[in-house]
Write an enzyme that holds these catalytic residues in place. Structure first.
Site, PDB file in Angstrom:
ATOM      1  CB  SER A 244      -0.292 -14.559  -7.393  1.00 53.32           C
ATOM      2  OG  SER A 244      -0.437 -15.964  -8.054  1.00 53.32           O
ATOM      3  CE  LYS A 245       3.761 -12.041  -7.617  1.00 49.44           C
ATOM      4  NZ  LYS A 245       2.699 -11.807  -6.947  1.00 49.44           N
ATOM      5  NE  ARG A 246      -0.855 -19.722  -8.005  1.00 52.26           N
ATOM      6  CZ  ARG A 246      -2.214 -19.962  -8.315  1.00 52.26           C
ATOM      7  NH1 ARG A 246      -2.625 -20.943  -9.136  1.00 52.26           N
ATOM      8  NH2 ARG A 246      -2.731 -19.981  -7.159  1.00 52.26           N
ATOM      9  CG  HIS A 247      -4.089 -16.294 -11.273  1.00 55.55           C
ATOM     10  ND1 HIS A 247      -3.919 -15.924  -9.689  1.00 55.55           N
ATOM     11  CD2 HIS A 247      -4.910 -17.109 -10.981  1.00 55.55           C
ATOM     12  CE1 HIS A 247      -4.416 -16.693  -8.916  1.00 55.55           C
ATOM     13  NE2 HIS A 247      -5.173 -17.530  -9.797  1.00 55.55           N
ATOM     14  N   GLY A 248      -1.055 -14.794 -14.606  1.00 59.49           N
ATOM     15  CA  GLY A 248      -0.949 -13.985 -15.902  1.00 59.49           C
ATOM     16  C   GLY A 248      -0.582 -12.586 -15.249  1.00 59.49           C
TER      17      GLY A 248
END
Length: 476
Positions: A244-248
């Site tokens: 997800s976005k949280r992984h970059g």
RNA sequence: GCCCCCAUCGUCUAGUGGCCUAGGACACCGCCCUUUCAAGGCGGCGGCGCGGAUUCGAAUUCCGCUGGGGGCACCA
């Protein structure tokens, strides 16, 4: 029969790596089998679908080289078709109108969950009397259409990747296939389209596996033979949580923008869940088209490993010719304001190619060219740490002074000549070459790390080089 | 809560009962090369989640457990 597959994204955002991998596998399968790939935009969620997203998805697919044979079709253009099919199901007794309101359904689901029961629809409207129905209509309620699912038996999905998966029909709900506004829901629209568009195979994410038995019942009710199914496992982040976005960066555009090559993305994504043999890692799109098959697709989820992506990108950058690399680098120099738009003069192009040549083995991502070569385009920004560590060292000032004097004498400003001259200089000064070269490197680039020194001096030119060395002498 | 999927080095994977003292790639470590940084060469570290069962023999088959994930919307 010609193989026909589709990529059917919902345009609610950019094309992310998971979607791209699904698109790629569909494309590879179609190309390998001599079949056709259809692009279908599933835009029935009108609150979240955007034109920007459609453009972004198509752009990313084009960039990756995933060409389609038909489409893009849009589901919102096909509303009449779904309405006719839904009406048909009501007429044949495979669906019914449901007057329940979203709020009451939601309340019931919550209550059921609290009581530890099943959140499924309680099927009240299956058995509405004409009087009750008339009441609802008089009260202004507008019905959804619900599919009547089977209560007994099992629905078996023969998945090409997972094998035989059995679902108990009693677990299945009477799902809504049409909203009151005439827009179909996913499970219905997808099935109607897959039938109408003649899909022979449906290759999609594993998150759709639980939908498959429902859809198979709809195929049956519609009198159609279901396609073959293949469910791809998920792609995870380094922490094994869904990517997800949280992984970059997860969108294909983001990877493109920092300078990953499309050949890298295609090769890397292909390997996320597929392998040809026990030792081949590098595949061109042609190799992939040649070799891809669904029976070699893995069942387990895969972690998206940026370190391997980086290695592979470096590899593909090194595969490019200098001229090709320079062309791919130009947008990055422009984006950083180092290079103006418009025609590039032949001499300037040669200079850019020289930079490309000297950086080719050092780039992991194309975007890194900016930090690596900015000193060729503009005045030096001296890194204080570099000044301190190198220029303030014993002997640096003397080396710079001698170098400036020696270089000023050189007319044949080529790296070979410079190499010989500066090595001789180190010898004259009784210094190790590094002791002389490092101050010069910092003088011309401002940093302790730069492209090879003699080539850099050559690219920079005599006048600028000597100027910078003199200037650095003052800092030392 | 219910249903479903998944499980080999840190990561991607090869492996479909004996070819496995488990192979490759990335990462990591060491050495070599070297004007910095890279690239490259050579070498090394490192894995079948656990417990049963089947079998002469199990990473490979079966069962259970554990762990991870997905789904149960008028989202797709």
């Amino acid at each position: 029969m010609t193989i026909r597959v589709r990529f059917a994204p919902s345009p609610t955002g950019y094309l992310h790596v998971g979607g791209a991998r699904t698109a790629l596998y569909n494309w590879l399968f179609a190309r390998h089998e001599g079949g056709e790939l259809i692009l279908r935009i599933e835009d029935t969620d009108r609150a979240r679908s955007t034109e920007d997203a459609i453009r972004a998805i198509i752009d990313s697919m084009t960039w990756l080289g995933l060409d389609c044979d038909e489409g893009p079709y849009r589901q919102m253009d096909r509303l009449d078709l779904y309405a006719a099919k839904a009406t048909g199901l009501v007429e044949t007794g495979r669906a019914y109108l449901c007057y329940c309101e979203p709020e009451e359904l939601e309340a019931r689901r919550r209550a059921a969950a609290a009581a530890g029961g099943s959140p499924r629809y309680y099927r009240r409207c299956r058995a509405l009397t004409p009087a009750e129905e008339a009441d609802y209509i008089a009260g202004g309620r507008r019905p959804t259409t619900r599919f009547i699912s089977r209560d007994e038996g099992e629905t078996i999905v023969d998945d090409l990747i997972r094998g035989r998966v059995v679902f108990d029909n009693a677990e299945l709900d009477d799902l809504i296939i049409m909203r009151p506004d005439g827009i179909p829901t996913y499970n219905f629209a997808a099935v109607v389209d897959d039938i109408e568009m003649g899909m022979t195979h449906v290759i999609r994410g594993e998150d759709h596996l639980p939908n498959t038995p429902r859809q198979m019942q709809i195929y049956e009710a519609l009198g159609a033979e279901p396609p073959a199914f293949a469910h791809l496992s998920m792609i995870l982040g380094a922490d094994k949580a869904p990517l997800s976005k949280r992984h970059g960066a997860t969108s294909i555009e983001a990877f493109r923008d920092v300078g990953y090559l499309p050949e890298t993305m295609v090769n890397f994504l292909a390997l996320l869940g597929w392998a040809w043999d026990d030792k081949t890692t590098l595949f061109s799109p042609a190799d992939l088209k040649d070799r891809f098959s669904l029976d070699k697709v893995t069942r387990s989820p895969a972690v998206f490993d940026t370190a391997k992506l980086d290695w592979m990108n470096g590899h593909y950058i090194r595969q490019l010719t200098v001229a090709e690399l320079a062309q791919r680098l130009i947008p990055f120099w422009r984006g950083a304001g180092l290079l103006p738009d418009g025609e590039i003069a032949a001499a300037e192009l040669r200079r850019l190619e020289a930079m490309a040549a000297v950086c080719r083995e050092r780039l992991v991502k194309l975007g890194e060219i900016v930090a690596l070569t900015d000193f060729f385009f503009k005045d030096v920004d001296y890194d204080p740490a570099a000044v301190d560590k190198v220029l303030h060292k014993e002997g640096a000032a003397a080396a710079l002074e001698a170098a400036a004097a020696k270089l000023a004498q050189i007319d044949d400003w080529t790296h070979d000549v410079l190499d010989t001259a500066l090595r001789a200089l180190a010898d004259e000064l009784g210094q190790k070459p590094g002791k002389v070269f490092q101050p010069i490197r910092v003088a011309i680039s401002g940093r302790t790390v730069s492209p090879p020194l003699f080539e850099s001096l050559e690219i920079l030119g005599k006048e600028t080089s000597v100027d910078r060395i003199k200037k650095a002498r003052e800092l030392a």
